[in-house]
Structures are given as structure tokens and as C-alpha cells.
Scaffold this active site. Structure first.
Site, PDB file in Angstrom:
ATOM      1  N   GLN A  37      -1.715   3.860  -0.987  1.00 35.64           N
ATOM      2  CA  GLN A  37      -0.792   2.937  -0.318  1.00 35.64           C
ATOM      3  C   GLN A  37      -1.140   1.490  -0.692  1.00 35.64           C
ATOM      4  OE1 GLN A  37       1.880   3.675   1.561  1.00 35.64           O
ATOM      5  NE2 GLN A  37       1.539   5.874   1.421  1.00 35.64           N
ATOM      6  N   ASP A  43       1.245  -4.584  -5.181  1.00 33.24           N
ATOM      7  CA  ASP A  43       2.208  -4.877  -6.262  1.00 33.24           C
ATOM      8  C   ASP A  43       3.061  -6.040  -5.770  1.00 33.24           C
ATOM      9  OD1 ASP A  43       4.502  -4.972  -7.862  1.00 33.24           O
ATOM     10  OD2 ASP A  43       4.480  -2.829  -8.242  1.00 33.24           O
ATOM     11  N   ARG A  46       6.915  -6.031  -6.284  1.00 34.39           N
ATOM     12  CA  ARG A  46       7.532  -5.078  -5.348  1.00 34.39           C
ATOM     13  C   ARG A  46       7.568  -5.663  -3.938  1.00 34.39           C
ATOM     14  NH1 ARG A  46       4.899  -1.417  -1.718  1.00 34.39           N
ATOM     15  NH2 ARG A  46       5.883   0.638  -1.511  1.00 34.39           N
ATOM     16  N   GLY A  70      10.378   7.308   4.360  1.00 36.41           N
ATOM     17  CA  GLY A  70       9.087   7.334   3.662  1.00 36.41           C
ATOM     18  C   GLY A  70       8.334   6.054   3.929  1.00 36.41           C
ATOM     19  N   GLU A  92       7.784   9.415   8.012  1.00 36.74           N
ATOM     20  CA  GLU A  92       6.756   9.621   6.972  1.00 36.74           C
ATOM     21  C   GLU A  92       6.292  11.071   7.027  1.00 36.74           C
ATOM     22  OE1 GLU A  92       5.424   8.078   4.397  1.00 36.74           O
ATOM     23  OE2 GLU A  92       4.045   9.750   4.150  1.00 36.74           O
ATOM     24  N   GLU A 121      14.491  15.544   5.803  1.00 35.65           N
ATOM     25  CA  GLU A 121      15.475  16.619   5.850  1.00 35.65           C
ATOM     26  C   GLU A 121      15.463  17.329   7.204  1.00 35.65           C
ATOM     27  OE1 GLU A 121      13.465  15.881   3.357  1.00 35.65           O
ATOM     28  OE2 GLU A 121      14.799  15.597   1.638  1.00 35.65           O
ATOM     29  N   GLU A 135      11.623   2.461  -0.043  1.00 34.97           N
ATOM     30  CA  GLU A 135      11.112   2.205  -1.385  1.00 34.97           C
ATOM     31  C   GLU A 135      10.850   3.574  -1.989  1.00 34.97           C
ATOM     32  OE1 GLU A 135       7.560   1.623  -3.713  1.00 34.97           O
ATOM     33  OE2 GLU A 135       9.494   2.515  -4.224  1.00 34.97           O
ATOM     34  N   GLU A 144       9.988  11.944  -9.302  1.00 37.07           N
ATOM     35  CA  GLU A 144       9.642  12.274  -7.914  1.00 37.07           C
ATOM     36  C   GLU A 144      10.869  12.686  -7.105  1.00 37.07           C
ATOM     37  OE1 GLU A 144       6.969   9.578  -5.789  1.00 37.07           O
ATOM     38  OE2 GLU A 144       6.411   8.672  -7.717  1.00 37.07           O
ATOM     39  N   HIS A 312       3.518  -1.905 -10.783  1.00 32.12           N
ATOM     40  CA  HIS A 312       2.734  -0.678 -10.922  1.00 32.12           C
ATOM     41  C   HIS A 312       3.556   0.423 -11.579  1.00 32.12           C
ATOM     42  CE1 HIS A 312       4.966   0.550  -7.352  1.00 32.12           C
ATOM     43  NE2 HIS A 312       4.540   1.777  -7.546  1.00 32.12           N
TER      44      HIS A 312
END
Lengths: 374, 374
Positions: A37, A43, A46, A70, A92, A121, A135, A144, A312
Site C-alpha cells: 500500500q 507514487d 498518482r 478497493g 476492501e 460483488e 483506483e 488485474e 509505479h
């Protein structure tokens, strides 16, 4: 979030979707580490992009409900709350959610931000939301396949007037030059030389003839060194021809089918004499709001080759071996297609076709090559 | 076979046994690569030991039936056939079995060696066998827990008079000195310094106070740098006190319960003045046959610290930080225990206790530390 994870493909169903345990072991688990993390939180490009996107567009957040898909450490959820959100649901899948909850409390936002551990989901929210922020971008944007979860969140939980943060995304490709082609070719040749010695020794010393495995070993090594996309930080000078968008995504309307598989054809003109060593790929996302409720300040997060503003994510390099000498004005007719690995939906297969026409008019034999994004 | 795999723990049942898909994704899959098989085939100490064990004890193989558990490339099965076996069943869980089959045919042994793709726990053989041969050893002997599958094979398929290759195994531990302690301590301190800067910047620049995560980050980093066993190639001079066997296994009679969890206490006398930086661990195996049918030539495969005869297994280093100055004649009363990770049965947790008594009679405060074998 770009993560190299472990790159190993697991067996999956026909569509490459693996069972939850395997998905967790291969994908989600790395995000449970604070070290990982932190890498993303460090970054600056970002972080600046999301920070500015939120705080320069507070009108989208003030008094509104937000879903952070997320949430990881919780950073976007916290910023959303600080920008004035009435309520933020921060979902998360990993135990990182416990740290997010701790962080929210330490920043006195527990009355606004509710951290929920679970998969997008499956979680059930008490209400639909005004904003979905996430993100979700992996290497080359779609590695991913996290955007699938954002689409799911959007279809289940975004109000009809709701806004996506980011709102748009694009994948770019350009012809490049790169020393990696020589390096990987050397690595491959060394591996094969080493193999040949090994076959000799095993025969002479241990009485077993392994030469029949030379071909599969060669294929395995070739795939590893020359047919797998490589993470790289490209210098802008390595881009030798005009770049093109091969995929555009409207995050408000895109479906999984739109991104599961697609092709694109484009022309690229070589800008200076060099060796065409392959293609570089990257992405950008934009925070524009929506037509009915636009951003006051549009923010762009780009991962294009840059001297000072690398991220990154780097870029992905797809090597052509042998490289091809090209000059200013050489025309490249490039076809690009991307689809998901049949073994694992979070990994990709990419195919490039390239017709090269020198400014003299000479056509080179067409190039066609597939790559794995592991 | 030692493999670092990806070291990630997956969620498992109460006993740490994960489902097959997860087990495949985290463990078996690396063995499907020829590159990985080659690494093991290039380990001369390993190869010589098995080669000599077989060919100097042909009486155990001539006209006999053999089962090779986890045949990989097929090498042990091929040698068994070359040593005169009537029939060899070579079981392999991954697609490497296809290469094994090719290799068997290329060496004209397809009439003797039958390669079977499947897990040892599930395959059905047409008959019981005279010999079970397997190279099942992981780092520190038991990492990967492959011996469970050998026990299963033995209990299902070995004739009452059958022989195990290898027949015995031992785990060794010794006090060591190592520059790794300083290195890992430095790495850890750097990571924490970096974290502290990160917390400052995130607060000043992005308005989020992450200091509440310092403690969990510290724990995560400490676990990574100082509480996880390290693969290392120890020089014999790094062993500073008498080594001891902490576990002995008779491969003919051992049960999973015998190896799942065990403890040992022993004395070690420091042989020269140095810093006690922790403990080194390694293993050896022996090919002795059985009492009723012994080897004609007993072979030993040892992974003890060695200048010339290192193996791909290396040794495992368990660091004590801070290190402790000790002198010749200092007595160490060491307790050792090993058990399986509750998350994943193929990974281990090890605990060391150490009471140090200087030759002057002074007792130091007792040391106790747990380590993860990832």
C-alpha cells in the site's frame, strides 16, 4: 493499482475466472501488506492526480454519498470525506480493511467513512451513491481486471445521476526503441547455451539424454524472455513514432464485454531514424465528471513516458526480435488486439501486427507477434 | 526439492490444508516449468547422491517394481529403470508429466516407466511396489510438506518388505555467526526511516495522518526482515558451536503426526569467540535400505555448510537481533520446536529458546524467538 503479484496462472473455468480461493492466493493477497500500500501511496503523480481531482471538484463531494471500490488503506475514502462527503462506503476485500478502519478513526472520520470488508460483488450497501471513486488501474490499464469490480459496483450502486472517478480511461501504444531487446536476446541465448551444456553433461555424466526437451525448454525460455511484456520506465526519447489510442473507456457506460476483448488498427509515422525494437504501452485516466454535472477542473493522470513524472505503473514493453531499422517517414500500419488469458481472467494476451513501409516505398515482410501480460 | 515458490499464505482449513486449486496455484505450479526442473537437475550434490544410491545398490532395483513420487522430469524413474527395474510408476501432479513421458520415450524406457499425471493421494496403481523413491526434501527438510505425499504413497503402495529411497532423514541446527544480522537490521531501520518520512509527507502534503499505522507497519517489516528464515549459503566457519540433530525420521515408519509438530532440546558448546547471530538449519538424508534388505553401499546426501559441496537447498538462517558476544566454552541450552503454519500446511513456524551460560558462570537473560518459514 499496479502490482506485479506473482504472475502465475491458475487453472480456471472456460472464461478464465478462477475460484475465489485461488483468486485470493494469486491476486488479492499482496494488497493486504502495508508495504505494498505504501508503494502506491508514495507514487506522487498518482496521489496528486486523485487529490486534485477530489479537492478541486468539491462540488461533486459536498453533502454527497461516495463508494470507494478497493479502498486499500482508505486514502480516497478519507479524502472524499475531507472534501465534504456526507457518507463514504469504503469497500476492501483484504484484511487491509482493518488498517483502513484504524486510519479513518485516527483522522476523526469514523462518522462519515464506513469501511466494509468484502468483495464488491457481494457487499450490500444501505443506499445507492452519488460518486464511485476507485483506483483500479493495473499495468497497461487492464491487467488485474479490477475494472470488472468497478463496473459491478456501478451497475449495482451508482444513482442514475451518479459520477465516476475517474470518468474516462485510454490505452496508448507507440513504436519504441529499447536496449531491452539486446538484453533479453542475450539472456535467452545464454539460457540456451547453458541448457546445451546441461544436456551434454547429463548425458555424459548421468546417462540420460535430455535433448528431446530442448525444444520445449526453448519455447519456455522464449516465452519468458521475448514474449512476455516487460515493465519498464521508458524515456520519451525512446518513443520513435506517433502514439495512438487503442482503447477508450467511458467509465459510466463501459461493460465487461467492451473490455474483455478488443482490437484496433492505426498508422504510426516514424519520427526519426532508429531501430524499431517493439512497442510501448501505457494509459491515462481523466476526471471529467459527467455531461450533466461536469468537473470544475478536469484532471488528467497519465502514465506516458516521462522524465520527471514517472509512476509505479511504468510502461509495458513488447519486444520485437530482431529489431528493424527504420527511418524518418517510415510508415507503420499497426494492428493491436488484447484479450484475457484463458487460464486466468486477470492476465492478458496481446497481439501486434505491423506492416512496415519505408519512405522509398519498400514494404518489409509483415510482422505478427503475440505477448503475454503476466 | 527446494523451491522458494511465492511464499504467500492462503487461507486454509483449521489444519492449514488449503483447497486443491489454491494448493496448485501456490505450490505445485512452479514445478511445471522446465527452468525450475533444470535448476534441481544441475545440483550436482543432489544428482550424485541419488545416482550413486541407485547404481551402487542395483540389487534393490533389478527385476523390481518402483514408484517415483513426484517424478518431475522423470530422472529418478529413468535411473531406476536403467538400474534394472522391471516396472517403474512415475507419478507427477503437474503438466511436467508430459515432458517426463517424452523423456522416458527418448531414452527407450517406455516399456518399463509409466508416467502418471495426478496427485499421489488419488492415483491408483495396478500393484504394490518394492521400492518408493522420491526427492521430496524442501528447505530445512520439511518446508513444502511433500513428505506427507510420500507417507501416503508408502501406506498405500509399498509392499510389506518394501524399501524407501531415501530411508532416513535428519534435521540439524547449530549456532552461527552471520553478517546478515547487521544487513537485515539496517534494511529494517531504513524501511522504518523511510516510513517516518512518508508519514510526515502524507500528513503535510495530503492532510492524512498515517502515524496510527506505524506500529502495524513496524510489525510487518520486523516479521519480514528479522522473523522470517533466510535462505543462505553458510560457510563452515560460520558455525560457532556444536551442531545437533533436532529431528530424525525413519522414512519407513514415520507418520504425518510425527513430523507435523515436534520439539527438541540440546546443548551446544561454543567453539570459538564470536558473535552469536542466530541459528543455522539444514538436513541430511541417507540411503540405507532396510534392516532385512540393506544397501550394499550406504549413501549420504547432506546439505550441511560446505565450501565445495553446496546445494540448491542452502541452509536456513534464523537471526537473533541483537547478536550476543560469546566465547569458547560458552554453553548454549537450546530448545527448538517446529509446527505448521495454521494458514498453510506447506509453510512452517519455528521457535527457538536459548539459555546462554558463559564459562565464567554468568547466565544471560533467556532468549526466545519465533520465526516463519515462508
Amino acid at each position: 493499482m499496479g502490482s506485479s503479484g506473482n504472475g502465475v496462472v491458475g487453472g480456471g473455468g472456460g472464461n478464465g475466472v478462477v475460484d475465489k480461493g485461488v483468486d485470493f492466493a494469486q491476486y488479492f493477497c499482496t494488497y493486504a501488506f502495508l508495504y505494498h500500500q505504501k508503494e502506491m501511496l508514495c507514487d506522487r503523480v498518482r496521489m496528486d492526480a486523485y487529490y486534485n481531482a477530489i479537492f478541486k471538484n468539491k462540488h461533486h463531494f459536498q453533502g454527497k454519498t461516495v463508494l470507494d471500490v478497493g479502498t486499500g488503506s482508505g486514502i480516497l475514502a478519507i479524502w472524499s470525506a475531507q472534501a465534504g462527503a456526507r457518507k463514504v462506503y469504503a469497500v476492501e476485500a483484504t484484511k487491509m480493511s482493518e488498517h483502513a478502519r484504524t486510519l479513518v478513526k485516527a483522522n476523526n472520520l469514523q462518522n462519515v467513512v464506513e469501511v466494509i470488508e468484502g468483495s464488491m460483488e457481494e457487499v450490500v450497501l444501505p443506499e445507492k451513491v452519488d460518486v464511485i471513486i476507485s483506483e483500479w488501474m493495473g499495468y497497461f490499464l487492464l491487467r488485474e481486471s479490477m475494472f470488472d469490480s468497478v463496473i459491478c459496483a456501478r451497475d449495482r450502486w451508482l444513482k442514475p445521476t451518479g459520477i465516476m472517478y475517474p470518468s474516462h480511461a485510454r490505452i496508448w501504444v507507440a513504436p519504441i526503441r529499447s536496449g531491452l531487446v539486446d538484453k533479453k536476446e542475450n539472456d535467452y541465448e545464454e539460457a540456451m547455451d547453458d541448457w546445451r551444456s546441461f544436456v551434454n553433461e547429463t548425458k555424459n555424466y548421468y546417462g540420460v539424454d535430455m535433448s528431446v526437451l530442448t525444444k520445449p525448454f526453448e519455447e519456455e525460455q522464449n516465452k519468458y524472455y521475448l514474449q512476455t511484456s516487460i515493465w519498464n520506465n521508458l524515456h520519451p526519447h525512446q518513443v520513435i513514432g506517433t502514439a495512438a489510442v487503442v482503447k477508450e473507456i467511458d467509465c459510466l457506460t463501459a461493460s465487461v464485454d467492451d473490455i474483455r476483448q478488443f482490437t484496433s488498427t492505426f498508422f504510426s509515422s516514424v519520427t526519426f531514424e532508429s531501430r524499431l525494437c517493439g512497442f510501448g504501452g501505457w494509459f491515462d485516466v481523466h476526471f471529467r465528471g459527467r455531461v450533466e454535472n461536469p468537473a470544475q477542473q478536469e484532471i488528467e493522470l497519465t502514465t506516458a513516458p516521462s522524465i520527471d513524472n514517472g509512476t509505479h505503473w511504468g510502461q509495458q514493453v513488447f519486444l520485437l526480435q530482431p529489431s528493424v531499422q527504420v527511418s524518418e517517414g517510415t510508415d507503420l500500419n499497426i494492428s493491436f488486439s488484447m484479450s484475457r488469458s484463458k487460464d486466468y481472467h486477470r492476465l492478458m494476451v496481446v497481439e501486434f501486427g505491423c506492416d512496415i513501409r519505408h519512405s522509398s516505398g519498400t514494404m518489409l515482410p509483415p510482422i505478427k507477434k503475440s505477448f503475454y501480460i503476466e
